[in-house]
Design a protein around this motif. Structure first.
Motif, PDB file in Angstrom:
ATOM      1  N   SER A  91       0.825  -1.204   0.000  1.00 24.24           N
ATOM      2  CA  SER A  91       0.000   0.000   0.000  1.00 24.24           C
ATOM      3  C   SER A  91       0.863   1.261   0.000  1.00 24.24           C
ATOM      4  CB  SER A  91      -0.891   0.029   1.248  1.00 24.24           C
ATOM      5  OG  SER A  91      -0.089   0.113   2.415  1.00 24.24           O
ATOM      6  N   GLY A  92       2.150   1.106   0.300  1.00 23.60           N
ATOM      7  CA  GLY A  92       3.042   2.254   0.441  1.00 23.60           C
ATOM      8  C   GLY A  92       3.339   2.571   1.889  1.00 23.60           C
ATOM      9  N   SER A  93       2.721   1.832   2.806  1.00 28.72           N
ATOM     10  CA  SER A  93       2.952   2.045   4.233  1.00 28.72           C
ATOM     11  C   SER A  93       4.204   1.299   4.690  1.00 28.72           C
ATOM     12  CB  SER A  93       1.752   1.558   5.044  1.00 28.72           C
ATOM     13  OG  SER A  93       0.581   2.273   4.691  1.00 28.72           O
ATOM     14  N   SER A  94       4.795   1.790   5.776  1.00 29.55           N
ATOM     15  CA  SER A  94       5.946   1.104   6.354  1.00 29.55           C
ATOM     16  C   SER A  94       6.000   1.377   7.844  1.00 29.55           C
ATOM     17  CB  SER A  94       7.250   1.563   5.698  1.00 29.55           C
ATOM     18  OG  SER A  94       7.486   2.936   5.957  1.00 29.55           O
ATOM     19  N   LEU A  95       6.529   0.409   8.587  1.00 27.86           N
ATOM     20  CA  LEU A  95       6.676   0.525  10.030  1.00 27.86           C
ATOM     21  C   LEU A  95       8.082   0.093  10.400  1.00 27.86           C
ATOM     22  CD1 LEU A  95       4.147  -0.539  12.739  1.00 27.86           C
ATOM     23  CD2 LEU A  95       6.523  -1.257  12.924  1.00 27.86           C
ATOM     24  N   GLN A  96       8.773   0.924  11.179  1.00 24.79           N
ATOM     25  CA  GLN A  96      10.143   0.619  11.568  1.00 24.79           C
ATOM     26  C   GLN A  96      10.341   0.891  13.052  1.00 24.79           C
ATOM     27  OE1 GLN A  96      13.111   2.407   9.038  1.00 24.79           O
ATOM     28  NE2 GLN A  96      11.820   2.319   7.230  1.00 24.79           N
ATOM     29  N   TYR A 109      -0.186   4.990   4.779  1.00 25.76           N
ATOM     30  CA  TYR A 109      -0.586   5.548   3.485  1.00 25.76           C
ATOM     31  C   TYR A 109      -1.820   4.819   2.958  1.00 25.76           C
ATOM     32  CZ  TYR A 109      -0.100   7.227  -1.336  1.00 25.76           C
ATOM     33  OH  TYR A 109      -0.324   7.818  -2.568  1.00 25.76           O
ATOM     34  N   PHE A 110      -2.897   5.567   2.768  1.00 21.71           N
ATOM     35  CA  PHE A 110      -4.103   5.020   2.139  1.00 21.71           C
ATOM     36  C   PHE A 110      -4.172   5.428   0.674  1.00 21.71           C
ATOM     37  CE2 PHE A 110      -5.233   5.442   6.673  1.00 21.71           C
ATOM     38  CZ  PHE A 110      -5.555   4.126   6.958  1.00 21.71           C
ATOM     39  N   ASN A 111      -3.996   6.699   0.404  1.00 21.15           N
ATOM     40  CA  ASN A 111      -3.887   7.207  -0.965  1.00 21.15           C
ATOM     41  C   ASN A 111      -3.178   8.556  -0.892  1.00 21.15           C
ATOM     42  OD1 ASN A 111      -5.908   9.306  -0.500  1.00 21.15           O
ATOM     43  ND2 ASN A 111      -7.452   7.694  -0.686  1.00 21.15           N
ATOM     44  N   GLU A 112      -3.066   9.215  -2.030  1.00 23.60           N
ATOM     45  CA  GLU A 112      -2.282  10.451  -2.086  1.00 23.60           C
ATOM     46  C   GLU A 112      -2.822  11.529  -1.160  1.00 23.60           C
ATOM     47  OE1 GLU A 112      -0.649  13.615  -5.450  1.00 23.60           O
ATOM     48  OE2 GLU A 112      -1.420  11.653  -6.059  1.00 23.60           O
ATOM     49  N   GLU A 113      -4.137  11.577  -1.000  1.00 21.43           N
ATOM     50  CA  GLU A 113      -4.733  12.604  -0.154  1.00 21.43           C
ATOM     51  C   GLU A 113      -4.900  12.150   1.289  1.00 21.43           C
ATOM     52  OE1 GLU A 113      -6.266  11.767  -3.175  1.00 21.43           O
ATOM     53  OE2 GLU A 113      -5.259  13.449  -4.189  1.00 21.43           O
ATOM     54  N   ARG A 114      -4.863  10.858   1.522  1.00 18.84           N
ATOM     55  CA  ARG A 114      -5.132  10.319   2.856  1.00 18.84           C
ATOM     56  C   ARG A 114      -3.932   9.520   3.360  1.00 18.84           C
ATOM     57  NH1 ARG A 114     -11.474   8.284   2.642  1.00 18.84           N
ATOM     58  NH2 ARG A 114     -12.390  10.364   2.365  1.00 18.84           N
ATOM     59  N   ASN A 115      -3.126  10.169   4.154  1.00 19.02           N
ATOM     60  CA  ASN A 115      -1.951   9.520   4.722  1.00 19.02           C
ATOM     61  C   ASN A 115      -1.528  10.274   5.977  1.00 19.02           C
ATOM     62  OD1 ASN A 115       0.236  11.617   3.776  1.00 19.02           O
ATOM     63  ND2 ASN A 115      -1.011  11.173   1.962  1.00 19.02           N
ATOM     64  N   THR A 116      -0.760   9.595   6.815  1.00 28.53           N
ATOM     65  CA  THR A 116      -0.287  10.207   8.053  1.00 28.53           C
ATOM     66  C   THR A 116       1.036   9.575   8.444  1.00 28.53           C
ATOM     67  OG1 THR A 116      -0.946  10.848  10.305  1.00 28.53           O
ATOM     68  CG2 THR A 116      -1.459   8.610   9.606  1.00 28.53           C
ATOM     69  N   PHE A 117       1.705  10.166   9.415  1.00 24.17           N
ATOM     70  CA  PHE A 117       3.018   9.669   9.830  1.00 24.17           C
ATOM     71  C   PHE A 117       3.183   9.865  11.326  1.00 24.17           C
ATOM     72  CE2 PHE A 117       7.562  10.201  10.696  1.00 24.17           C
ATOM     73  CZ  PHE A 117       8.092   9.075  10.081  1.00 24.17           C
ATOM     74  N   PHE A 118       3.698   8.824  12.003  1.00 20.36           N
ATOM     75  CA  PHE A 118       3.934   8.896  13.435  1.00 20.36           C
ATOM     76  C   PHE A 118       5.411   8.615  13.721  1.00 20.36           C
ATOM     77  CE2 PHE A 118      -0.399   7.329  12.785  1.00 20.36           C
ATOM     78  CZ  PHE A 118      -1.131   8.287  13.475  1.00 20.36           C
ATOM     79  N   LEU A 119       6.010   9.449  14.544  1.00 16.27           N
ATOM     80  CA  LEU A 119       7.406   9.274  14.930  1.00 16.27           C
ATOM     81  C   LEU A 119       7.501   9.385  16.452  1.00 16.27           C
ATOM     82  CD1 LEU A 119      10.438   9.028  14.296  1.00 16.27           C
ATOM     83  CD2 LEU A 119      10.491  11.518  14.001  1.00 16.27           C
TER      84      LEU A 119
END
Length: 200
Positions: A91-96, A109-119
């Motif tokens: 899907s383009g998502s990744s977890l590290q 990542y869901f699509n170009e307009e719907r995505n988020t990031f957590f650090l």
């Protein structure tokens, strides 16, 4: 000072430095730093699941990962190995996760307009959220492990919950479990939600 005196002095200094090292780290049998129970619940195991919103369905199929140890040079005690965990989805998502100065990063990542990031970084015993670009601390975000969470009539244990609250208003909530993947994600700012459909 004589050459013999110099050798004795150097030997004493080296012995003191070696004795000051962490005994466990100097022991070849105990030189690995692993994730603790809390950090292990922030993992998502390889697998496949689908999440649906009101407009689309996104599949999360695991296709590559790294689960292993990375060495860090230690002073006199030799290399220290730190557990690492990386997982990627088509899907383009990744977890590290990295046990060395603990860091958790999740690019959802869901699509170009719907995505988020957590650090998340662990600092002085606290898990703090950071902005991925400015490196500022995001005080409105928090993370916890719920001993029990009911989703669609089924109780799940040891569920990770990340949420952001500002001035009493929810901004976003992410609920996931290591064994079952992401259960739900809600973005209240942009007014959309994704739920895992296999669990319905």
């Amino acid at each position: 000072m004589s050459r013999t005196g110099n050798n004795i002095f150097i030997t004493v200094i080296v012995s003191l430095l070696l004795s000051s090292c962490n005994v466990d780290l100097c022991d070849d049998g105990n030189d690995v730093v692993f994730f603790d129970d809390f950090q292990n619940r922030l993992k998502i195991d390889p697998g496949y699941f689908e999440m649906a919103s009101e407009v689309d369905t996104v599949g999360f199929r695991f296709f590559d990962d790294f689960v292993g140890l990375i060495s860090d040079k230690g002073l006199f005690c030799g290399p220290v190995k730190y557990e690492n965990y990386w997982i990627y989805y088509d899907s383009g998502s990744s977890l590290q996760l990295s046990a060395n100065e603990f860091t958790f990063s999740f690019d959802l990542y869901f699509n170009e307009e719907r995505n988020t990031f957590f650090l998340i970084r662990k600092v002085d015993g606290e898990y703090l959220f950071y902005d991925r670009f400015s490196n500022d601390i995001l005080e409105e975000y928090s993370v916890e492990i719920l001993p029990s969470f009911e989703y669609k009539g089924i109780a799940y244990s040891d569920v990770a919950k990340i949420q952001a609250v500002e001035n009493g208003q929810l901004l976003e909530v992410l609920i996931f479990q290591r064994e079952n993947g992401i259960l739900t994600y809600q973005n209240f700012t942009e007014n959309y939600q994704y739920n895992q459909i296999q669990l319905e």
